[in-house]
Design an enzyme around this catalytic site. Structure first.
Site, PDB file in Angstrom:
ATOM      1  N   GLU A   1      -1.168   5.943  11.867  1.00 45.10           N
ATOM      2  CA  GLU A   1      -0.984   5.223  10.724  1.00 45.10           C
ATOM      3  C   GLU A   1       0.039   6.366   9.642  1.00 45.10           C
ATOM      4  O   GLU A   1      -0.242   7.816   9.183  1.00 45.10           O
ATOM      5  CB  GLU A   1      -1.973   5.698   9.278  1.00 45.10           C
ATOM      6  CG  GLU A   1      -2.187   4.970   8.050  1.00 45.10           C
ATOM      7  CD  GLU A   1      -3.004   5.566   7.075  1.00 45.10           C
ATOM      8  OE1 GLU A   1      -4.049   5.211   7.543  1.00 45.10           O
ATOM      9  OE2 GLU A   1      -3.137   5.057   6.543  1.00 45.10           O
TER      10      GLU A   1
ATOM     11  N   THR B   1      -0.806   3.808   2.735  1.00 41.74           N
ATOM     12  CA  THR B   1      -0.146   4.064   1.617  1.00 41.74           C
ATOM     13  C   THR B   1       0.265   2.859   0.850  1.00 41.74           C
ATOM     14  O   THR B   1       1.641   2.893   0.220  1.00 41.74           O
ATOM     15  CB  THR B   1       0.852   5.425   1.300  1.00 41.74           C
ATOM     16  OG1 THR B   1      -0.243   6.284   1.498  1.00 41.74           O
ATOM     17  CG2 THR B   1      -0.033   5.494  -0.912  1.00 41.74           C
TER      18      THR B   1
ATOM     19  N   LYS C   1     -11.428   0.473   4.198  1.00 39.17           N
ATOM     20  CA  LYS C   1     -10.838   1.412   3.987  1.00 39.17           C
ATOM     21  C   LYS C   1     -11.829   1.951   2.970  1.00 39.17           C
ATOM     22  O   LYS C   1     -12.088   1.142   2.101  1.00 39.17           O
ATOM     23  CB  LYS C   1      -9.282   1.528   4.070  1.00 39.17           C
ATOM     24  CG  LYS C   1      -9.174   3.199   3.320  1.00 39.17           C
ATOM     25  CD  LYS C   1      -7.378   3.846   3.173  1.00 39.17           C
ATOM     26  CE  LYS C   1      -7.222   4.247   2.498  1.00 39.17           C
ATOM     27  NZ  LYS C   1      -6.759   5.619   3.248  1.00 39.17           N
TER      28      LYS C   1
ATOM     29  N   ARG D   1       4.460   7.771   1.683  1.00 38.17           N
ATOM     30  CA  ARG D   1       5.014   8.560   0.910  1.00 38.17           C
ATOM     31  C   ARG D   1       6.002  10.025   1.033  1.00 38.17           C
ATOM     32  O   ARG D   1       5.663  10.257   0.176  1.00 38.17           O
ATOM     33  CB  ARG D   1       3.418   9.656   0.581  1.00 38.17           C
ATOM     34  CG  ARG D   1       1.786   8.915   1.211  1.00 38.17           C
ATOM     35  CD  ARG D   1       0.775  10.020   0.483  1.00 38.17           C
ATOM     36  NE  ARG D   1       0.180   9.179   1.122  1.00 38.17           N
ATOM     37  CZ  ARG D   1      -1.483   9.738   0.962  1.00 38.17           C
ATOM     38  NH1 ARG D   1      -1.156  10.806   1.023  1.00 38.17           N
ATOM     39  NH2 ARG D   1      -2.457   8.655   1.810  1.00 38.17           N
TER      40      ARG D   1
HETATM   41  C1  3PG Z   1      -5.965   8.249   2.648  1.00 38.23           C
HETATM   42  O1  3PG Z   1      -4.822   7.980   2.490  1.00 38.23           O
HETATM   43  O2  3PG Z   1      -6.072   7.929   3.626  1.00 38.23           O
HETATM   44  C2  3PG Z   1      -5.943   9.657   2.479  1.00 38.23           C
HETATM   45  O3  3PG Z   1      -5.032  10.660   1.997  1.00 38.23           O
HETATM   46  C3  3PG Z   1      -6.467  10.958   3.525  1.00 38.23           C
HETATM   47  O4  3PG Z   1      -7.338  11.909   2.934  1.00 38.23           O
HETATM   48  P1  3PG Z   1      -7.350  13.371   3.455  1.00 38.23           P
HETATM   49  O5  3PG Z   1      -5.406  13.935   3.090  1.00 38.23           O
HETATM   50  O6  3PG Z   1      -8.632  14.164   2.793  1.00 38.23           O
HETATM   51  O7  3PG Z   1      -7.693  13.114   4.745  1.00 38.23           O
END
Ligand code: 3PG
Length: 206
Positions: free
Chosen positions: A40, A67, A127, A44
């Site tokens: 993924e 995102t 999710k 960002r």
């Molecule tokens: C996401 O977008 O899935 C999260 O930012 C993942 O979270 P993490 O940085 O705690 O792994």
């Protein structure tokens, strides 16, 4: 590919917030070689779409966009070659556009009301985000009670130390997280090691 095909393709999904230090193709090759083919790329950072496009060309990689917050970003991600779409939340406009496009779609949920909105839209895979901050495994267990047919990919606070516990839950098909490769990482060998360890946890859980 259906959303279930995607979630079953790999139990651990590296969630990438890409810096500009690593060659995206080499990073994708490293993750695939370590046993993590589902990748993924979060939208960002300014180079995320270009990197996604490059990574999508790596043999064996199944690369999606994360995102994704609105239909415009959905279109951009699909144009860049995204094979699946992940969103931190669930809006009607994005969900309807994603469903219409036919792309496997994982919207973020954290409450029963989110889930019911998703069900109304015809969705059944989500999710769970932010997984640890939203109450961790007890919260997902409680949320799953009234919705036993739903399946989840928890992200947000998932790490190598707790990935197996999440994957042991019946409602959990796969997990995702940024711990495998972060924006400041520049050592592909170190990323490869973390990815291999994550893939081993995933294999054991299945
Ligand atoms: C996401 O977008 O899935 C999260 O930012 C993942 O979270 P993490 O940085 O705690 O792994």
């Amino acid at each position: 590919m259906t959303i279930d095909d995607l979630m079953n393709a790999a139990p651990v999904i590296p969630v990438l917030v890409l810096g500009d230090r690593l060659d995206p193709a080499a990073l994708a090759e490293t993750l695939v070689a370590a046993g993590l083919p589902v990748i993924e790329v979060t939208l960002r950072t300014p180079w995320a779409l270009d990197a996604l496009h490059t990574m999508a060309g790596v043999t064996g990689a199944i690369v999606g966009a994360g995102t994704v917050r609105n239909p415009r970003q959905l279109d951009e991600a699909l144009a860049a070659g995204a094979k699946f779409i992940v969103s931190p939340g669930l809006t009607e406009s994005l969900a309807e556009a994603a469903i219409a496009s036919g792309v496997p779609f994982l919207p973020g949920i954290a409450t029963a009301s989110d889930l019911m909105r998703g069900l109304d839209l015809g969705l059944s895979r989500f999710k769970f985000f932010p997984a640890e901050a939203a109450g961790g495994r007890p919260a997902l267990k409680a949320l799953s009670g009234p919705f036993p047919e739903l399946r989840f990919c928890p992200t947000g606070g998932v790490r190598i130390e707790n990935a197996a516990d999440w994957l042991a839950m019946e409602a959990v098909t796969c997990v995702g997280g940024t711990w495998i490769a972060g924006p400041d990482d520049e050592d592909l060998a170190a990323i490869g090691k973390k990815a291999t360890a994550a893939a081993a946890v995933g294999r054991k859980a299945r």
